[in-house]
Structure formats: C-alpha cells, structure tokens
Design a protein around this motif. Sequence first.
Motif, PDB file in Angstrom:
ATOM      1  N   ASP A 102     -39.862   5.008 -23.715  1.00  0.00           N
ATOM      2  CA  ASP A 102     -39.775   4.773 -25.165  1.00  0.00           C
ATOM      3  C   ASP A 102     -40.257   3.369 -25.556  1.00  0.00           C
ATOM      4  N   LYS A 103     -40.715   2.573 -24.575  1.00  0.00           N
ATOM      5  CA  LYS A 103     -41.114   1.188 -24.860  1.00  0.00           C
ATOM      6  C   LYS A 103     -42.616   0.952 -24.649  1.00  0.00           C
ATOM      7  N   VAL A 104     -43.394   2.018 -24.594  1.00  0.00           N
ATOM      8  CA  VAL A 104     -44.810   1.921 -24.233  1.00  0.00           C
ATOM      9  C   VAL A 104     -45.556   0.901 -25.092  1.00  0.00           C
ATOM     10  N   GLU A 105     -45.365   0.958 -26.394  1.00  0.00           N
ATOM     11  CA  GLU A 105     -46.147   0.124 -27.316  1.00  0.00           C
ATOM     12  C   GLU A 105     -45.409  -1.157 -27.723  1.00  0.00           C
ATOM     13  N   HIS A 106     -44.247  -1.403 -27.153  1.00  0.00           N
ATOM     14  CA  HIS A 106     -43.467  -2.578 -27.532  1.00  0.00           C
ATOM     15  C   HIS A 106     -44.040  -3.850 -26.896  1.00  0.00           C
ATOM     16  N   ARG A 107     -43.884  -4.965 -27.586  1.00  0.00           N
ATOM     17  CA  ARG A 107     -44.217  -6.273 -27.030  1.00  0.00           C
ATOM     18  C   ARG A 107     -43.033  -6.784 -26.206  1.00  0.00           C
ATOM     19  N   PRO A 108     -43.285  -7.624 -25.199  1.00  0.00           N
ATOM     20  CA  PRO A 108     -42.194  -8.156 -24.377  1.00  0.00           C
ATOM     21  C   PRO A 108     -41.089  -8.837 -25.191  1.00  0.00           C
ATOM     22  N   SER A 109     -41.445  -9.476 -26.310  1.00  0.00           N
ATOM     23  CA  SER A 109     -40.448 -10.194 -27.109  1.00  0.00           C
ATOM     24  C   SER A 109     -39.393  -9.273 -27.704  1.00  0.00           C
ATOM     25  N   SER A 110     -39.689  -7.976 -27.792  1.00  0.00           N
ATOM     26  CA  SER A 110     -38.730  -7.030 -28.364  1.00  0.00           C
ATOM     27  C   SER A 110     -37.842  -6.380 -27.303  1.00  0.00           C
ATOM     28  N   LEU A 111     -38.044  -6.724 -26.030  1.00  0.00           N
ATOM     29  CA  LEU A 111     -37.296  -6.112 -24.933  1.00  0.00           C
ATOM     30  C   LEU A 111     -36.082  -6.959 -24.564  1.00  0.00           C
ATOM     31  N   SER A 112     -35.061  -6.307 -24.053  1.00  0.00           N
ATOM     32  CA  SER A 112     -33.955  -7.040 -23.438  1.00  0.00           C
ATOM     33  C   SER A 112     -34.420  -7.605 -22.094  1.00  0.00           C
ATOM     34  N   GLY A 113     -33.642  -8.507 -21.531  1.00  0.00           N
ATOM     35  CA  GLY A 113     -34.002  -9.059 -20.227  1.00  0.00           C
ATOM     36  C   GLY A 113     -34.100  -7.996 -19.152  1.00  0.00           C
ATOM     37  N   GLY A 114     -33.167  -7.059 -19.155  1.00  0.00           N
ATOM     38  CA  GLY A 114     -33.200  -5.993 -18.153  1.00  0.00           C
ATOM     39  C   GLY A 114     -34.410  -5.105 -18.307  1.00  0.00           C
ATOM     40  N   GLN A 115     -34.770  -4.814 -19.564  1.00  0.00           N
ATOM     41  CA  GLN A 115     -35.971  -3.999 -19.809  1.00  0.00           C
ATOM     42  C   GLN A 115     -37.229  -4.732 -19.372  1.00  0.00           C
ATOM     43  N   ALA A 116     -37.309  -6.032 -19.693  1.00  0.00           N
ATOM     44  CA  ALA A 116     -38.493  -6.811 -19.308  1.00  0.00           C
ATOM     45  C   ALA A 116     -38.630  -6.871 -17.789  1.00  0.00           C
ATOM     46  N   GLN A 117     -37.518  -6.996 -17.073  1.00  0.00           N
ATOM     47  CA  GLN A 117     -37.594  -7.053 -15.617  1.00  0.00           C
ATOM     48  C   GLN A 117     -38.013  -5.702 -15.049  1.00  0.00           C
TER      49      GLN A 117
ATOM     50  N   PRO B  78     -24.958 -10.246 -17.541  1.00  0.00           N
ATOM     51  CA  PRO B  78     -24.294  -9.365 -16.559  1.00  0.00           C
ATOM     52  C   PRO B  78     -24.454  -7.878 -16.842  1.00  0.00           C
ATOM     53  N   GLU B  79     -24.435  -7.481 -18.131  1.00  0.00           N
ATOM     54  CA  GLU B  79     -24.505  -6.050 -18.418  1.00  0.00           C
ATOM     55  C   GLU B  79     -25.894  -5.468 -18.183  1.00  0.00           C
ATOM     56  N   MET B  80     -26.882  -6.325 -17.989  1.00  0.00           N
ATOM     57  CA  MET B  80     -28.246  -5.841 -17.739  1.00  0.00           C
ATOM     58  C   MET B  80     -28.587  -5.774 -16.260  1.00  0.00           C
ATOM     59  N   VAL B  81     -27.751  -6.346 -15.415  1.00  0.00           N
ATOM     60  CA  VAL B  81     -28.043  -6.410 -13.983  1.00  0.00           C
ATOM     61  C   VAL B  81     -28.141  -5.016 -13.378  1.00  0.00           C
ATOM     62  N   GLY B  82     -27.213  -4.147 -13.759  1.00  0.00           N
ATOM     63  CA  GLY B  82     -27.124  -2.821 -13.147  1.00  0.00           C
ATOM     64  C   GLY B  82     -28.380  -1.996 -13.313  1.00  0.00           C
ATOM     65  N   GLU B  83     -29.027  -2.096 -14.498  1.00  0.00           N
ATOM     66  CA  GLU B  83     -30.206  -1.253 -14.733  1.00  0.00           C
ATOM     67  C   GLU B  83     -31.375  -1.656 -13.840  1.00  0.00           C
ATOM     68  N   VAL B  84     -31.466  -2.952 -13.515  1.00  0.00           N
ATOM     69  CA  VAL B  84     -32.522  -3.414 -12.615  1.00  0.00           C
ATOM     70  C   VAL B  84     -32.199  -3.019 -11.174  1.00  0.00           C
ATOM     71  N   LEU B  85     -30.957  -3.206 -10.766  1.00  0.00           N
ATOM     72  CA  LEU B  85     -30.559  -2.838  -9.405  1.00  0.00           C
ATOM     73  C   LEU B  85     -30.713  -1.341  -9.168  1.00  0.00           C
ATOM     74  N   THR B  86     -30.484  -0.526 -10.194  1.00  0.00           N
ATOM     75  CA  THR B  86     -30.664   0.926 -10.047  1.00  0.00           C
ATOM     76  C   THR B  86     -32.105   1.265  -9.687  1.00  0.00           C
ATOM     77  N   VAL B  87     -33.054   0.602 -10.349  1.00  0.00           N
ATOM     78  CA  VAL B  87     -34.477   0.823 -10.038  1.00  0.00           C
ATOM     79  C   VAL B  87     -34.777   0.384  -8.605  1.00  0.00           C
ATOM     80  N   MET B  88     -34.236  -0.764  -8.197  1.00  0.00           N
ATOM     81  CA  MET B  88     -34.483  -1.267  -6.847  1.00  0.00           C
ATOM     82  C   MET B  88     -33.870  -0.353  -5.791  1.00  0.00           C
TER      83      MET B  88
END
Length: 243
Positions: free
Chosen positions: A131-146, A172-182
Amino acid sequence: MNPIIEVIDLTMAYGDHPVLHQVSVNVAKSEVIVMIGPSGSGKSTLLRCLNGLEKPQGGDIRIEGQSLMSPAVNMSVIRANIGMVFQQFNLFPHMNVIDNIMLAQVQVRKQSKDAARAKALELLKKVGLTDKVEHRPSSLSGGQAQRVAIARALAMEPSIMLFDEPTSALDPEMVGEVLTVMKQLARDGMTMVVVTHEMGFAREIGDRVLFMEQGVIIEEGMPRQLFDMPRHERTKAFLSKVL
C-alpha cells in the motif's frame, strides 16, 4: 562444504586506535550469525569490512572464495552480491518507494524497468508494504522505511545480507515489524550476519551468536549455550545487564 564468508586474523585500526585484533570467523551458506556486545567493541567495523566499506590493515576476508584483500578483486561485483541494511534507512527522499527499490536494479543489474518494477512489487509484498508503492520516504514510519531499505537490498538478489543494528533507530513499537521480516529471511535460507541489541531475536533466529568486546571475539556458541550457560566471565557480566 566451503564457507561463504571466511574472516582470517583480521586486524583493523583507526590511526593509533585498534578496533579489531586478529578476528577469525567462518559463515556457512544459509547460516545466521548474530554479533552482540557493548558499543565500540568492533561489531559494526567487522560488518563494514565484509563488504569493503572499511579496509583492514591485516588478515584476510574471503567471500565465496574471493579474497577482498587481493589487488585483483572486483569490489563492485562483490558488493552487488552483498546486501547491507544500516541503522539509518538511506532512502532517496526525492523518489517514491518503488523507484527507490527499482533504481539499482536498472542502473547496476541492467534490468528493464518493467522487470525491475515487477521485482519491486514482489518484494514490497514480502515486507508487507504493497500500500506504500507511490509514497515518499518522508511519509513512512521508521519501521516502514527500514522495511523498504530491506526490500531495496533484496532487489539485487544478494547471496549474503548484512544488518548493522537495523532496529536501533526505531521506536520500540516499530521494532517487531522489522524483526518479523528478518526472521522470514532467515527461514527462507538467506545467509545473514546481524549486529543487534535485540537479544530475543538473537536467541530465536541465530544459528551462532558471537560476543565481542574490545575488537576480540570473546565467546561464540549456539544461542542456548551462550545465553543460558556462558563460559566467559565477561559474557556473563554483559548478559546480566541486557537480559
């Protein structure tokens, strides 16, 4: 089977300040190595040496049998096969998400734009960001950007992924979404070397955990052994503060 990464007696210093002292470690294909230890222990420097961002003064690094210390080595070819994700996301702010992921595919891998876009969409699905295909990085959360940064690294189809504290800049609440991908990458068989302060991740996903301090690998072992029955007093002292 030959290791995909060989580090042999690696020595590194910044001026008069020693950073790595004869560090040796092998990484097998599809193995997940997690490096832990206090700040300034040499973990990130070792990681940066693996893809040629730092030049060690002594020892050797071999990636799939090729010595990075050889004058004949083609570092562009080596780097194209090693994905790296940093603490900071380093996305191009003037490009949207999909263009960030397509860029290196087109310019380095010489893919067509259609092929690069198809690959980018596939990877955005993998990291849960269709859902973020056309978004610029500035509009993303830290977890989304990572997660976009991870997708961008994967777009080059690397044989090795390096992660330098990929969650340390996140809320802290964004850590889990990145670790899930890893974690999914690890289950898919990606060879990974990870520097992290996330001990739960190290325990769950690491095939081996290395504890470093003052440029030396003090102790290494399987997660259960290192976390539950550390042999070295310094490892025990460190873990008593972070677990």
